[in-house]
Design a protein around this motif. Structure first.
Motif, PDB file in Angstrom:
ATOM      1  N   MET A 192       0.929  -1.105  -0.119  1.00  0.00           N
ATOM      2  CA  MET A 192      -0.032   0.050  -0.003  1.00  0.00           C
ATOM      3  C   MET A 192       0.864   1.218   0.103  1.00  0.00           C
ATOM      4  N   ILE A 193       0.400   2.194  -0.711  1.00  0.00           N
ATOM      5  CA  ILE A 193       1.275   3.500  -0.705  1.00  0.00           C
ATOM      6  C   ILE A 193       0.810   4.286   0.516  1.00  0.00           C
ATOM      7  N   PRO A 194       1.919   4.991   1.085  1.00  0.00           N
ATOM      8  CA  PRO A 194       1.567   5.702   2.425  1.00  0.00           C
ATOM      9  C   PRO A 194       0.443   6.621   2.437  1.00  0.00           C
ATOM     10  N   SER A 195       0.255   7.341   1.394  1.00  0.00           N
ATOM     11  CA  SER A 195      -1.067   8.163   1.465  1.00  0.00           C
ATOM     12  C   SER A 195      -2.402   7.560   1.457  1.00  0.00           C
ATOM     13  N   LEU A 196      -2.467   6.213   0.845  1.00  0.00           N
ATOM     14  CA  LEU A 196      -3.589   5.515   1.125  1.00  0.00           C
ATOM     15  C   LEU A 196      -3.649   4.991   2.484  1.00  0.00           C
ATOM     16  N   VAL A 197      -2.645   4.626   2.903  1.00  0.00           N
ATOM     17  CA  VAL A 197      -2.530   4.082   4.300  1.00  0.00           C
ATOM     18  C   VAL A 197      -2.947   5.249   5.319  1.00  0.00           C
ATOM     19  N   THR A 198      -2.601   6.196   5.275  1.00  0.00           N
ATOM     20  CA  THR A 198      -2.821   7.369   5.842  1.00  0.00           C
ATOM     21  C   THR A 198      -4.387   7.812   5.698  1.00  0.00           C
ATOM     22  N   SER A 199      -4.767   7.696   4.721  1.00  0.00           N
ATOM     23  CA  SER A 199      -6.262   7.918   4.580  1.00  0.00           C
ATOM     24  C   SER A 199      -7.072   7.126   5.208  1.00  0.00           C
ATOM     25  N   LEU A 200      -6.698   5.886   4.969  1.00  0.00           N
ATOM     26  CA  LEU A 200      -7.520   4.671   5.788  1.00  0.00           C
ATOM     27  C   LEU A 200      -7.174   4.742   7.155  1.00  0.00           C
ATOM     28  N   ALA A 201      -6.185   5.323   7.698  1.00  0.00           N
ATOM     29  CA  ALA A 201      -6.029   5.298   9.194  1.00  0.00           C
ATOM     30  C   ALA A 201      -6.516   6.640   9.471  1.00  0.00           C
ATOM     31  N   THR A 202      -6.489   7.760   8.938  1.00  0.00           N
ATOM     32  CA  THR A 202      -7.395   9.035   9.370  1.00  0.00           C
ATOM     33  C   THR A 202      -8.940   8.373   9.547  1.00  0.00           C
ATOM     34  N   ALA A 203      -9.471   7.859   8.475  1.00  0.00           N
ATOM     35  CA  ALA A 203     -10.778   7.586   8.323  1.00  0.00           C
ATOM     36  C   ALA A 203     -11.208   6.671   9.521  1.00  0.00           C
ATOM     37  N   GLY A 204     -10.347   5.739   9.685  1.00  0.00           N
ATOM     38  CA  GLY A 204     -10.814   4.790  10.782  1.00  0.00           C
ATOM     39  C   GLY A 204     -10.772   5.469  11.922  1.00  0.00           C
ATOM     40  N   PHE A 205      -9.584   6.129  12.442  1.00  0.00           N
ATOM     41  CA  PHE A 205      -9.307   6.650  13.749  1.00  0.00           C
ATOM     42  C   PHE A 205     -10.655   7.564  14.009  1.00  0.00           C
ATOM     43  N   VAL A 206     -10.948   8.528  13.131  1.00  0.00           N
ATOM     44  CA  VAL A 206     -11.878   9.539  13.336  1.00  0.00           C
ATOM     45  C   VAL A 206     -13.259   8.782  13.446  1.00  0.00           C
ATOM     46  N   PHE A 207     -13.545   7.781  12.702  1.00  0.00           N
ATOM     47  CA  PHE A 207     -14.876   7.070  13.063  1.00  0.00           C
ATOM     48  C   PHE A 207     -14.783   6.300  14.262  1.00  0.00           C
ATOM     49  N   ALA A 208     -13.830   5.638  14.481  1.00  0.00           N
ATOM     50  CA  ALA A 208     -13.762   5.116  15.945  1.00  0.00           C
ATOM     51  C   ALA A 208     -13.973   5.970  16.955  1.00  0.00           C
ATOM     52  N   MET A 209     -13.138   7.121  16.924  1.00  0.00           N
ATOM     53  CA  MET A 209     -13.278   8.019  18.037  1.00  0.00           C
ATOM     54  C   MET A 209     -14.762   8.688  18.190  1.00  0.00           C
ATOM     55  N   VAL A 210     -15.310   9.071  17.238  1.00  0.00           N
ATOM     56  CA  VAL A 210     -16.733   9.702  17.228  1.00  0.00           C
ATOM     57  C   VAL A 210     -17.285   8.772  17.855  1.00  0.00           C
ATOM     58  N   TYR A 211     -17.370   7.475  17.129  1.00  0.00           N
ATOM     59  CA  TYR A 211     -18.239   6.438  17.766  1.00  0.00           C
ATOM     60  C   TYR A 211     -18.034   6.164  19.433  1.00  0.00           C
ATOM     61  N   ALA A 212     -16.874   6.075  19.627  1.00  0.00           N
ATOM     62  CA  ALA A 212     -16.629   5.986  21.353  1.00  0.00           C
ATOM     63  C   ALA A 212     -17.432   6.922  22.179  1.00  0.00           C
ATOM     64  N   GLY A 213     -17.226   8.370  21.499  1.00  0.00           N
ATOM     65  CA  GLY A 213     -17.897   9.458  22.220  1.00  0.00           C
ATOM     66  C   GLY A 213     -19.408   9.478  22.192  1.00  0.00           C
ATOM     67  N   ILE A 214     -19.940   8.840  21.113  1.00  0.00           N
ATOM     68  CA  ILE A 214     -21.372   8.873  21.306  1.00  0.00           C
ATOM     69  C   ILE A 214     -21.706   7.788  22.095  1.00  0.00           C
ATOM     70  N   VAL A 215     -21.267   6.610  22.050  1.00  0.00           N
ATOM     71  CA  VAL A 215     -21.571   5.361  22.794  1.00  0.00           C
ATOM     72  C   VAL A 215     -21.437   5.617  24.218  1.00  0.00           C
ATOM     73  N   ASP A 216     -20.495   6.143  24.619  1.00  0.00           N
ATOM     74  CA  ASP A 216     -20.026   6.716  26.075  1.00  0.00           C
ATOM     75  C   ASP A 216     -21.087   7.741  26.455  1.00  0.00           C
ATOM     76  N   LEU A 217     -21.500   8.682  25.811  1.00  0.00           N
ATOM     77  CA  LEU A 217     -22.489   9.572  26.151  1.00  0.00           C
ATOM     78  C   LEU A 217     -23.813   8.716  26.211  1.00  0.00           C
ATOM     79  N   THR A 218     -24.128   8.113  25.453  1.00  0.00           N
ATOM     80  CA  THR A 218     -25.324   7.185  25.563  1.00  0.00           C
ATOM     81  C   THR A 218     -25.595   6.156  26.417  1.00  0.00           C
ATOM     82  N   THR A 219     -24.392   5.341  26.601  1.00  0.00           N
ATOM     83  CA  THR A 219     -24.610   4.138  27.530  1.00  0.00           C
ATOM     84  C   THR A 219     -23.521   3.989  28.596  1.00  0.00           C
ATOM     85  N   MET A 220     -22.840   5.217  28.669  1.00  0.00           N
ATOM     86  CA  MET A 220     -21.515   5.073  29.838  1.00  0.00           C
ATOM     87  C   MET A 220     -20.681   3.871  29.829  1.00  0.00           C
ATOM     88  N   ARG A 221     -20.583   3.358  28.584  1.00  0.00           N
ATOM     89  CA  ARG A 221     -19.694   2.296  28.200  1.00  0.00           C
ATOM     90  C   ARG A 221     -18.735   2.475  27.029  1.00  0.00           C
TER      91      ARG A 221
END
Length: 168
Positions: free
Chosen positions: A1-30
């Motif tokens: 994989m070329i680094p720019s594709l890797v960083t794009s995947l990493a960025t999208a995955g990280f941002v999605f996971a963090m937003v998901y974690a914040g929403i789930v923690d707010l609504t379930t405290m878990r």
């Protein structure tokens, strides 16, 4: 994989996971272990492909491990949730040794603001259409903690664009 594709995947995955974690923690405290493990696995797989050196990865792992130990002491004292402790550590792994201090400062500031907002929420009587929602009722309960994953999420999203993931 070329680094720019890797960083794009990493960025999208990280941002999605963090937003998901914040929403789930707010609504379930878990914060689910699976989410933390997915973030860990993604970092382990993507950091070398993105061009991070073994030294950079080792420093990130060391700071994450240190934060995990400290945050589990906080958990043992009842000052923080276990999911929050794990999310804090894996987020520091992603942000790296050089951006973790700023992340921790932002987490403390956003966590303080969140705590004050929730304490204020607990003083008001909400309209019935809001008060009968279980997650809002839980936030209003004096017996509930603070969903600190929200502060961790916001701090991570503020700091992440300054990291090496964006410079690659």
């Amino acid at each position: 994989m070329i680094p720019s594709l890797v960083t794009s995947l990493a960025t999208a995955g990280f941002v999605f996971a963090m937003v998901y974690a914040g929403i789930v923690d707010l609504t379930t405290m878990r914060i689910r272990n699976g989410l933390v493990l997915a973030l860990l696995a993604a970092y382990v797989a993507l950091a070398p492909l993105a061009g991070f050196t073994l030294e950079e990865i080792a420093w990130s792992a060391a700071i994450a491990a240190g934060l995990l130990v400290v945050s589990f002491v906080f958990f043992a004292r009842g000052w923080m949730g276990g999911g929050d402790a794990k999310l804090l550590a894996v987020t520091a792994l992603w942000l790296g040794f050089d951006h973790t201090p700023a992340f921790l400062v932002y987490t403390a500031l956003f966590g303080g603001a969140l705590t004050l907002a929730i304490l204020q929420l607990r003083l008001v009587v909400l309209p019935a259409f809001l008060g009968n929602r279980p997650w809002i009722a839980q936030l209003q309960s004096d017996k509930a903690g603070i969903p600190y994953g929200v502060a961790i999420t916001i701090a991570a999203l503020v700091v992440f664009p300054q990291t090496r993931w964006f410079a690659l």
